[in-house]
Scaffold this active site. Structure first.
Site, PDB file in Angstrom:
ATOM      1  CG  ASP A   1     -71.808   6.067  13.770  1.00 52.99           C
ATOM      2  OD1 ASP A   1     -71.306   5.012  13.353  1.00 52.99           O
ATOM      3  OD2 ASP A   1     -71.620   6.520  14.911  1.00 52.99           O
TER       4      ASP A   1
ATOM      5  CD  GLU B   1     -95.812   7.886  39.108  1.00 52.49           C
ATOM      6  OE1 GLU B   1     -96.183   8.572  38.139  1.00 52.49           O
ATOM      7  OE2 GLU B   1     -95.856   6.637  39.126  1.00 52.49           O
TER       8      GLU B   1
ATOM      9  NE  ARG C   1     -70.949   2.797  18.415  1.00 52.12           N
ATOM     10  CZ  ARG C   1     -71.017   3.554  17.318  1.00 52.12           C
ATOM     11  NH1 ARG C   1     -71.463   4.787  17.380  1.00 52.12           N
ATOM     12  NH2 ARG C   1     -70.629   3.065  16.149  1.00 52.12           N
TER      13      ARG C   1
ATOM     14  N   PRO D   1     -89.281  10.247  31.330  1.00 58.01           N
ATOM     15  CG  PRO D   1     -91.188   9.120  32.136  1.00 58.01           C
ATOM     16  CD  PRO D   1     -89.878   9.705  32.556  1.00 58.01           C
TER      17      PRO D   1
HETATM   18  C1  JEH Z   1     -89.097   6.221  33.379  1.00 57.81           C
HETATM   19  C2  JEH Z   1     -86.853   7.643  34.346  1.00 57.81           C
HETATM   20  C3  JEH Z   1     -87.992   7.295  36.609  1.00 57.81           C
HETATM   21  C4  JEH Z   1     -93.184   5.761  34.738  1.00 57.81           C
HETATM   22  C5  JEH Z   1     -94.291   6.538  34.403  1.00 57.81           C
HETATM   23  C6  JEH Z   1     -94.317   7.882  34.758  1.00 57.81           C
HETATM   24  C7  JEH Z   1     -95.640   8.583  30.747  1.00 57.81           C
HETATM   25  C8  JEH Z   1     -97.506   8.739  29.238  1.00 57.81           C
HETATM   26  N1  JEH Z   1     -87.895   6.652  27.527  1.00 57.81           N
HETATM   27  C9  JEH Z   1     -88.241   6.486  28.843  1.00 57.81           C
HETATM   28  N2  JEH Z   1     -89.385   5.927  29.243  1.00 57.81           N
HETATM   29  N3  JEH Z   1     -89.430   5.934  30.553  1.00 57.81           N
HETATM   30  C10 JEH Z   1     -88.332   6.495  31.061  1.00 57.81           C
HETATM   31  C11 JEH Z   1     -87.526   6.867  29.960  1.00 57.81           C
HETATM   32  C12 JEH Z   1     -86.238   7.492  29.873  1.00 57.81           C
HETATM   33  N4  JEH Z   1     -85.219   7.983  29.810  1.00 57.81           N
HETATM   34  C13 JEH Z   1     -88.121   6.686  32.487  1.00 57.81           C
HETATM   35  C14 JEH Z   1     -88.943   6.483  34.740  1.00 57.81           C
HETATM   36  C15 JEH Z   1     -87.839   7.192  35.220  1.00 57.81           C
HETATM   37  C16 JEH Z   1     -87.001   7.388  32.974  1.00 57.81           C
HETATM   38  C17 JEH Z   1     -89.166   6.679  36.938  1.00 57.81           C
HETATM   39  N5  JEH Z   1     -89.726   6.184  35.809  1.00 57.81           N
HETATM   40  C18 JEH Z   1     -90.963   5.450  35.777  1.00 57.81           C
HETATM   41  C19 JEH Z   1     -92.132   6.320  35.399  1.00 57.81           C
HETATM   42  C20 JEH Z   1     -95.505   8.737  34.468  1.00 57.81           C
HETATM   43  N6  JEH Z   1     -96.025   8.465  33.149  1.00 57.81           N
HETATM   44  C21 JEH Z   1     -95.112   8.936  32.108  1.00 57.81           C
HETATM   45  N7  JEH Z   1     -96.953   9.143  30.550  1.00 57.81           N
HETATM   46  C22 JEH Z   1     -98.798   9.510  28.962  1.00 57.81           C
HETATM   47  C23 JEH Z   1     -96.588   9.017  28.102  1.00 57.81           C
HETATM   48  C24 JEH Z   1     -97.851   8.744  31.610  1.00 57.81           C
HETATM   49  C25 JEH Z   1     -97.307   9.107  32.974  1.00 57.81           C
HETATM   50  C26 JEH Z   1     -93.261   8.439  35.397  1.00 57.81           C
HETATM   51  C27 JEH Z   1     -92.162   7.671  35.736  1.00 57.81           C
END
Ligand code: JEH
Length: 277
Positions: free
Chosen positions: A176, A119, A161, A92
Site C-alpha cells: 500500500d 455544529e 480491508r 472537522p
Molecule cells: C463535519 C463531523 C458533524 C460543519 C461546519 C462546522 C470548518 C472552517 N473532514 C471533515 N469535514 N467535515 C467533517 C469532517 C470529518 N471527519 C465533519 C461535521 C461533523 C465531521 C457536523 N459537521 C458539520 C459541520 C464548523 N466549521 C468547521 N471551519 C474554517 C475550516 C468553519 C467552521 C462544524 C460542523
C-alpha cells in the site's frame, strides 16, 4: 472486530451492507451495529439539538441523548463479551485520518463511532467518555462535510480491508502507498489491461515487452511523474537516499533537484534566470 455507530441518519450507513465491508460482515469477520440516536430521546419531538451557549450560528447536539445512547451501547457490547472499546469522533477539527491510524485502529477489537450533525456534539460528552476509553477525534480531509456519517464510511472501509482474511490474496495490501515504513512513499502510476488497442489508444510498449526490469523502471518513473505533479509534499518529505541514480535522473527531468545541502528534494533550488552557479 465489533463496530457500533450511533447516528440520527441510520439509512446513511446502508453502504456498510455492500461490497468489502458487507462481505466481511456476512463472513462473520465484522459485527456492525447501527443505532438511531433518537431512540434515546424522551420528548414529543425527539429533540437532539439546542442553541449554542455563548451564541453564534447553528445548533449543537445535546448531551443527554448521546450520554444515554453511549452508556446503553457500551453495556450491550460488554455483555456480548467485547473488550477495550475505542471511541471515534469524526469532526472537522480532528487529527488527520491516515493509513497509519487505520492500521492502529484495525488492531482494536471494538470501535464505537459518533457521527454528529449540526455544529457537532456538546464538548462534555467527549470529555466524559475520554475518562473511560481512548478517544480519537478524526478528520478525513480539509473540506467541510454536513455531518460525520460519510467519515464513518471512509474510516470503516480503510480499517476493514486491513482485517486478517478480509482482502483476498489477489488484492493484498503488502505494498500500500502511505503504509507506515514503506520505503518509497510514492503515488502509483497508470495501470492498463486488455484489449491492447482501444479506440485507437494503445498500451505503452514496455508493458507488453515482458522485460521485467524495464517495466519496473517505467512504473517507477511514472510514479515519480504522478507524485511530483499531484503530491509534491511527498517528494519533499523523502530522504534523498531513498532515490537511486535513475530516480534522480527522472526527478531532474521533472524539474526537481536536491537542495544545496542534499538534505531534501525541491523544485525551487535551481536558478531559472540562466545564471550559472
Ligand atoms: C463535519 C463531523 C458533524 C460543519 C461546519 C462546522 C470548518 C472552517 N473532514 C471533515 N469535514 N467535515 C467533517 C469532517 C470529518 N471527519 C465533519 C461535521 C461533523 C465531521 C457536523 N459537521 C458539520 C459541520 C464548523 N466549521 C468547521 N471551519 C474554517 C475550516 C468553519 C467552521 C462544524 C460542523
Amino acid at each position: 472486530m465489533r463496530l457500533d455507530v450511533v447516528t440520527i441518519f441510520p439509512e446513511y450507513l446502508e453502504p456498510l451492507n455492500v461490497s468489502l465491508v458487507g462481505k466481511a460482515r456476512a463472513r462473520g469477520q465484522l459485527h456492525v451495529h447501527v443505532h438511531d440516536l433518537r431512540a434515546w430521546t424522551y420528548d414529543r419531538h425527539n429533540t437532539v439539538d439546542d442553541t449554542p451557549y455563548g451564541g453564534g450560528p447553528g445548533m449543537v447536539m445535546k448531551t443527554e441523548p448521546w450520554g444515554d445512547a453511549l452508556d446503553s451501547v457500551l453495556a450491550d457490547g460488554y455483555e456480548a463479551g467485547s473488550r477495550e472499546p475505542a471511541l471515534i469522533v469524526p469532526t472537522p477539527s480532528g487529527r488527520p485520518f491516515t493509513q497509519e491510524l487505520a492500521v492502529h485502529l484495525s488492531e482494536r477489537p471494538w470501535l464505537l463511532f459518533t457521527p454528529a450533525r449540526y455544529e457537532g456534539i456538546d464538548r462534555r460528552v467527549v470529555d466524559e467518555y475520554a475518562t473511560r476509553m481512548p478517544v480519537y477525534e478524526v478528520s478525513i480531509g480539509d473540506y467541510v462535510l454536513a455531518g460525520g456519517e460519510a467519515a464513518v464510511l471512509v474510516v470503516t472501509e480503510a480499517v476493514a480491508r486491513l482485517l486478517p482474511g478480509v482482502l483476498g490474496n489477489a488484492e493484498s495490501h503488502r505494498d500500500d502507498s502511505f503504509a507506515p515504513g514503506a520505503m518509497a512513499n510514492l503515488l502509483e502510476g497508470p495501470v492498463h489491461t486488455k484489449p491492447p488497442l482501444w479506440r485507437g489508444r494503445g498500451v505503452p510498449d514496455v508493458l507488453l515487452s515482458g522485460h521485467h526490469g524495464k517495466i519496473a523502471r517505467w512504473r517507477r518513473d511514472e510514479a515519480l511523474r504522478r507524485t511530483t505533479a499531484h503530491r509534491p509534499d511527498l517528494i519533499e518529505r523523502c530522504d534523498p537516499k531513498a532515490f537511486d541514480k535513475k530516480d534522480r535522473e527522472m526527478l531532474s527531468i521533472l524539474g526537481w533537484e536536491p537542495d544545496p545541502d542534499g538534505e531534501r528534494y525541491g523544485r525551487f533550488w535551481r536558478r531559472t534566470d540562466g545564471v550559472e552557479e
